[in-house]
Design a protein around this motif. Sequence first.
Motif, PDB file in Angstrom:
ATOM      1  N   SER A  96       0.643  -1.191   0.102  1.00 20.66           N
ATOM      2  CA  SER A  96       0.046  -0.031  -0.024  1.00 20.66           C
ATOM      3  C   SER A  96       0.830   1.289  -0.068  1.00 20.66           C
ATOM      4  O   SER A  96       1.771   1.366   0.832  1.00 20.66           O
ATOM      5  N   ILE A  97       0.716   1.996  -1.082  1.00 15.51           N
ATOM      6  CA  ILE A  97       1.191   3.328  -0.850  1.00 15.51           C
ATOM      7  C   ILE A  97       0.551   4.327  -1.603  1.00 15.51           C
ATOM      8  O   ILE A  97      -0.614   4.216  -2.637  1.00 15.51           O
ATOM      9  N   GLN A  98       0.574   5.546  -1.576  1.00 15.17           N
ATOM     10  CA  GLN A  98      -0.091   6.774  -2.127  1.00 15.17           C
ATOM     11  C   GLN A  98       0.880   7.787  -2.694  1.00 15.17           C
ATOM     12  O   GLN A  98       1.843   7.895  -1.973  1.00 15.17           O
ATOM     13  N   LEU A 129       3.125  -5.238  -6.580  1.00 13.47           N
ATOM     14  CA  LEU A 129       1.919  -4.780  -7.097  1.00 13.47           C
ATOM     15  C   LEU A 129       1.665  -3.538  -6.113  1.00 13.47           C
ATOM     16  O   LEU A 129       1.688  -3.551  -4.932  1.00 13.47           O
ATOM     17  N   LEU A 130       1.214  -2.323  -6.667  1.00 11.26           N
ATOM     18  CA  LEU A 130       1.300  -1.055  -5.918  1.00 11.26           C
ATOM     19  C   LEU A 130      -0.299  -0.833  -5.478  1.00 11.26           C
ATOM     20  O   LEU A 130      -0.999  -0.629  -6.514  1.00 11.26           O
ATOM     21  N   HIS A 131      -0.709  -0.680  -4.428  1.00 14.81           N
ATOM     22  CA  HIS A 131      -2.050  -0.399  -4.034  1.00 14.81           C
ATOM     23  C   HIS A 131      -2.188   0.999  -3.423  1.00 14.81           C
ATOM     24  O   HIS A 131      -1.755   1.255  -2.398  1.00 14.81           O
ATOM     25  N   GLY A 132      -2.826   1.861  -4.220  1.00 10.55           N
ATOM     26  CA  GLY A 132      -3.012   3.213  -3.927  1.00 10.55           C
ATOM     27  C   GLY A 132      -4.279   3.985  -3.967  1.00 10.55           C
ATOM     28  O   GLY A 132      -4.267   4.983  -4.310  1.00 10.55           O
ATOM     29  N   ASP A 133      -5.237   3.100  -4.194  1.00 10.54           N
ATOM     30  CA  ASP A 133      -6.623   3.589  -4.514  1.00 10.54           C
ATOM     31  C   ASP A 133      -6.508   4.313  -5.735  1.00 10.54           C
ATOM     32  O   ASP A 133      -7.189   5.545  -5.919  1.00 10.54           O
ATOM     33  N   GLY A 134      -5.935   3.950  -6.627  1.00  8.63           N
ATOM     34  CA  GLY A 134      -5.823   4.703  -7.988  1.00  8.63           C
ATOM     35  C   GLY A 134      -4.776   5.811  -7.841  1.00  8.63           C
ATOM     36  O   GLY A 134      -4.563   6.599  -9.189  1.00  8.63           O
TER      37      GLY A 134
END
Length: 198
Positions: free
Chosen positions: A80-82, A102-107
């Motif tokens: 998880s990153i933003q 895989l980078l999870h950042g709410d788009g």
Amino acid sequence: MFFYDISRDLTTTPPYHGDIATSIVRVANIGEESHYNISEIHCNAHSATHIDAPMHSLRTGKDVTQLDLSIFYGECSVISIQGVLTGEHMDKILPYCKKRVLLHGDGKAFISSTAVDSLVNHGVLLVGTDSDTIGADFEEEKVHYQLLRNEIVILENLNLSSVKDGVYLLNAFPLKITGCEAAPCRAVLIEGEKAFIF
């Protein structure tokens, strides 16, 4: 085992700006003239969840059919990153990651050109994001070029909304389209002890 469908729907996902929207045209319906329903699909190769192959940024790069299928199947790390990950960020994260990230950042998960150097140095095979593009706006083309020149495959427009950070088994095989620089795929994460028995 538990399966997470991390693909976005081909027909309902908004297209990348400038691309055509996906449409389905019914060319035959069950009835007096046909025994089958038959449809045609019109879409961009980069629609919804898709793989970018080296040909996307390099004139002589490999197309999606020329990539080793093992790249799309194996252990991966979800993080998880933003915002925009730099090389400094990556150097701290990657020693704890698998070769598929895989980078999870709410788009809103992107990488910079310095992050690409770190991915190369750590032997990463595939990098994905839940954004519609892996590169930040100010250097999107550069990031794509650097990744694909080093044959790090790009997986874009994922749906990671129900996935926690951790290690999973990734299945993300692109459609077999000879001569194409990209292809939609059905990306799935598998969680569980038996998922890692090959």
